[in-house]
Scaffold this active site. Structure first.
Site, PDB file in Angstrom:
ATOM      1  N   ASP A  82       0.755 -13.646   0.808  1.00 26.04           N
ATOM      2  CA  ASP A  82       0.922 -12.426   0.019  1.00 26.04           C
ATOM      3  C   ASP A  82       1.038 -11.194   0.901  1.00 26.04           C
ATOM      4  O   ASP A  82       0.665 -11.198   2.076  1.00 26.04           O
ATOM      5  CB  ASP A  82      -0.229 -12.259  -0.969  1.00 26.04           C
ATOM      6  N   GLU A 144      -4.925 -13.058  -0.156  1.00 32.66           N
ATOM      7  CA  GLU A 144      -5.763 -12.529   0.933  1.00 32.66           C
ATOM      8  C   GLU A 144      -5.938 -11.033   0.811  1.00 32.66           C
ATOM      9  O   GLU A 144      -7.002 -10.492   1.142  1.00 32.66           O
ATOM     10  CB  GLU A 144      -5.135 -12.880   2.288  1.00 32.66           C
TER      11      GLU A 144
END
EC number: 3.5.1.16
Length: 383
Positions: A82, A144
């Protein structure tokens, strides 16, 4: 088949072109499913077994584990899929189009950290994975940048115990073996509203918060005095008061006041220990005003992390790079991966480019990163 794998720059381009923003705001949050599919197909082409793992409690997010080789131990290379959201008005280029200019590769996720997967895939072109003596694992995680839900869930559920792991966050190829954690809390005080002309008929939440802040600042001083780790530039746990809001009018007794604060603990400090210290600090307010003070997590807590300085992974990487390991103040997924095996944070690109408009990775990192990945695979999976 390896001949199906696109050239390095085309892998990079496809990763950047596939949006995978994670955000606490649902309107901005995106699934990483398309990116996981890309990675899964490429690793299958290289002969890896691939498992895609839905991550509970997320908005359609997934982890991917690619594995090759048999037996125990081995090497885990990990990273997150991400990116943070982007400010369209501050970017001078399309964030989702990989652009090369003046020795730099521009795009959202070039440094932090989709690019790391392009480096891994490119390095594996020249590795005969059928001859590995120990297993090689590639982990791609979700979320994350928000909750670290992907790494948390993987660490909680996997039976894998590699010999060691490397997380490819942008460290300018300087190995990192320790960092602080992060705890973010909301302190909320519920008072009793009333007209300001008669203060005794109410309970002013701002006044109670003033008392609470005094105890919190005493905790800050105690943390600084009691805990030290000299390798950090700020060698003690920090405590910051970041946001406060209370009341709605000058002529009303404040009914509610909320303070947002964070603590960045040193490696070795447990989350339970810190929660206990905070609760002890606030106990005088809670005892004087029962039921009016609450403490809630703003985000899931992240513990501090440290890889033993004498571990083989540290020694091997320091020798390969000719550089000593460092400690840093920012957070990564390392505390969760470290529960499985000794872990270093090491990757191309600069942390200074992370979360910035016109994010880029300098092309000077391409050759040494490819060489480093090849060398660590040879050392930990072929020896």
């Amino acid at each position: 088949m390896k001949n199906k794998l696109p050239p390095f720059i085309e892998i990079y381009r496809a990763l950047i072109a596939t949006p995978s923003i994670s955000a606490t705001e649902e309107a901005l949050d995106q699934s990483n499913a398309d990116l996981i599919t890309l990675l899964a197909d490429w690793f299958k082409d290289l002969g890896f077994n691939v498992e895609v793992q839905p991550v509970p409690g997320t908005r359609n997010k997934f982890n991917m584990l690619a594995s090759c080789g048999q037996g125990a131990g081995g090497l885990l290379l990990a990273g997150h899929t991400d990116t943070v959201p982007f400010d369209d008005g501050r970017w001078t280029r399309d964030p989702f189009t990989l652009t090369e200019h003046d020795g730099k590769l521009y795009g959202l996720g070039t440094a932090d950290m989709k690019g790391f997967f392009a480096f891994i895939l490119d390095a594996l072109r020249d590795v005969d994975v059928t001859k590995l003596k120990k297993p090689l694992y590639i982990l791609a995680t979700a979320d994350e940048e928000t909750s670290m839900a992907g790494a948390r869930y993987f660490a909680e559920t996997t039976a894998l115990r590699p010999d060691c792991a490397i997380i490819g966050e942008p460290t300018s190829l300087q190995p990192v073996r320790a960092h602080k954690g992060h705890i973010s809390n909301a302190i909320r005080i519920q008072g009793q509203s009333g007209h300001s002309s008669d203060p005794a008929r109410g309970v002013n939440a701002i006044e109670l918060m003033h008392d609470a802040i005094g105890h919190i600042l005493q905790l800050r001083d105690n943390l600084k005095e009691r805990y030290h780790y000299d390798a950090f530039t700020v060698p003690y746990p920090t405590l910051n008061l970041g946001h406060i809001h209370g009341g709605d009018a000058s002529n009303r007794i404040c009914a509610c006041c909320e303070l947002h604060m964070d603590i960045r603990p040193l490696p070795g400090m447990t989350l339970n220990e810190l929660n206990g210290l905070l609760n002890d600090a606030l106990a005088p307010v809670s005892e004087r005003w029962p039921g009016r003070l609450t403490v809630d997590e703003l985000h899931p807590p992240i513990p501090g992390y440290e890889c033993p300085p004498n571990h083989q992974l540290v020694e091997v990487v320091e020798k390969l790079l000719g550089a000593k390991t460092e400690v840093v103040n920012y957070c990564t997924e390392a505390p969760f991966i470290q529960t499985l095996c000794p872990t270093l944070v090491l990757g191309p690109g600069s942390i200074n480019q992370a979360h910035q408009p016109d994010e880029y990775l300098e092309t000077r990192f391409i050759k040494p990163t490819r060489e480093l990945i090849t060398q660590v695979i040879h050392h930990f999976c072929w020896h």
